[in-house]
Enzyme design. Structure first.
Site, PDB file in Angstrom:
ATOM      1  CB  CYS A 141      47.240   8.188  29.524  1.00  0.00           C
ATOM      2  SG  CYS A 141      46.109   7.478  30.740  1.00  0.00           S
ATOM      3  CD1 TRP A 187      46.410  15.987  37.360  1.00  0.00           C
ATOM      4  CD2 TRP A 187      46.366  13.800  37.774  1.00  0.00           C
ATOM      5  NE1 TRP A 187      47.154  15.377  36.393  1.00  0.00           N
ATOM      6  CE2 TRP A 187      47.152  14.027  36.626  1.00  0.00           C
ATOM      7  CE3 TRP A 187      46.204  12.489  38.234  1.00  0.00           C
ATOM      8  CZ2 TRP A 187      47.770  12.994  35.921  1.00  0.00           C
ATOM      9  CZ3 TRP A 187      46.822  11.470  37.535  1.00  0.00           C
ATOM     10  CH2 TRP A 187      47.589  11.722  36.397  1.00  0.00           C
ATOM     11  CD  GLU A 199      47.826  17.504  33.236  1.00  0.00           C
ATOM     12  OE1 GLU A 199      47.421  16.448  33.742  1.00  0.00           O
ATOM     13  OE2 GLU A 199      47.568  17.846  32.063  1.00  0.00           O
ATOM     14  CE1 TYR A 204      51.708  10.853  31.936  1.00  0.00           C
ATOM     15  CE2 TYR A 204      50.282  11.295  33.811  1.00  0.00           C
ATOM     16  CZ  TYR A 204      50.471  10.765  32.550  1.00  0.00           C
ATOM     17  OH  TYR A 204      49.440  10.144  31.909  1.00  0.00           O
ATOM     18  CG  ASP A 216      38.344  10.387  28.058  1.00  0.00           C
ATOM     19  OD1 ASP A 216      37.591  10.597  27.083  1.00  0.00           O
ATOM     20  OD2 ASP A 216      38.039  10.693  29.227  1.00  0.00           O
ATOM     21  NE  ARG A 264      48.757   3.614  30.234  1.00  0.00           N
ATOM     22  CZ  ARG A 264      47.567   3.363  30.767  1.00  0.00           C
ATOM     23  NH1 ARG A 264      46.764   2.479  30.213  1.00  0.00           N
ATOM     24  NH2 ARG A 264      47.159   4.007  31.850  1.00  0.00           N
TER      25      ARG A 264
END
Length: 295
Positions: A177, A74, A52, A116, A200, A197
């Protein structure tokens, strides 16, 4: 995890699943001597996290390259978008098969928007022409810029990679995130601070920590510094209520061991690393723990 689960406020979140949440948390890890923050209380598939990260650095925003490598993290977002927009209740498995086999379908339905990678290496800029109209300017490669600034001005306080492009948030399948990375040179050591921000803790955080450590290690190698500290800071730090079984099982386990991350060789540049360049040793995790992703 224990603090969030036992002390967190119950909240109704965007996914309607429900969470326990705390606001503001931090972790600190020493990356020297090849140390890497890799959980041992469950198996973390570190190669998936590494693939990733390489996908981010490529600037790619379509899931097809990940799907072709067997990376599934994803998949749910474009599948949900396809079902919502077409009304076709295709299974996730069949949807991913089509992404892998049908280039045209993947181009239409596999793209996540300017997530991203787009922001990291191809941040859009605009300029005003003589008629007062906005036209597209040269894009910004934040990764290259940070590497250059670390080499040329190591004492700078502006070694930052930012994913939160306000103008393009609404075009993203999921806003970033792990949004802000800042680097800091202390002598010969490179430190990295990641602000996240939304976190999980059960599913995302293990990947985020390894990914940040890997990125920091690659950049340190590229600029001729040794790895220093990784500082992680979280905003909304949460656990989903439907992850109870995973959480309680993981909290019953004791961590053990000290995994190491080795990078076999210095790539020609930050964008030329391959999965074969990375090796994790001394990693003996306990059994995997699984839970559904909240979309």
């Amino acid at each position: 995890m224990r603090k969030v689960w036992e002390q967190g406020d119950k909240r109704v979140d965007r996914t309607s699943v429900g969470t326990r949440s705390i606001f503001g948390a931090s972790l600190r890890f020493d990356l020297s001597a090849d140390r890497v923050p890799l959980l041992t209380t469950k198996r973390v598939y570190w190669k998936t996290a590494a693939r990733e990260m390489l996908w981010f650095l490529s600037g790619e925003t379509n899931i097809r390259p990940l799907v072709q490598q067997g990376v599934k993290i994803w998949n749910e977002w474009p599948h949900a978008n396809y079902v919502k927009k077409t009304g076709d209740a295709i299974s996730l498995e069949r949807f991913i098969e089509r992404i892998a086999s049908d280039v045209t379908f993947a181009e239409r339905w596999g793209d996540l928007g300017p997530v991203y990678g787009k922001q990291w290496v191809d941040w859009s800029t605009y300029k005003i022409d003589t008629d007062g109209r906005y036209t597209k300017g040269p894009s910004v490669n934040q990764i290259s810029n940070v590497i250059d600034s670390l080499k040329q001005d190591p004492a700078s306080r502006r070694h930052i990679i930012e994913g939160w492009n306000v103008a393009e948030i609404d075009q993203m399948a999921l806003p970033p995130c792990h949004k802000t990375y800042q680097f800091h040179v202390n002598g010969s050591r490179l430190n990295c601070l990641l602000y996240q921000r939304s976190c999980d803790v059960a599913l995302g955080l293990p990947f985020n920590l390894f990914g940040a450590a890997l990125l920091s290690r690659m950049i340190a190698q590229q600029v001729g510094l040794t790895p220093g500290n990784l500082v992680w800071m979280g905003g909304d730090v949460h656990l989903y209520l439907n992850h109870r079984n995973l959480i309680e099982e993981q909290l019953s386990r004791e961590p053990a061991g000290e995994p190491k991350l080795k990078i076999a060789q210095r790539a020609e540049d930050i964008f030329s690393y391959r999965i074969e360049d990375f090796e994790v040793t001394d990693y003996a995790p306990q059994t995997p723990l699984r839970a559904p992703v909240a979309v």
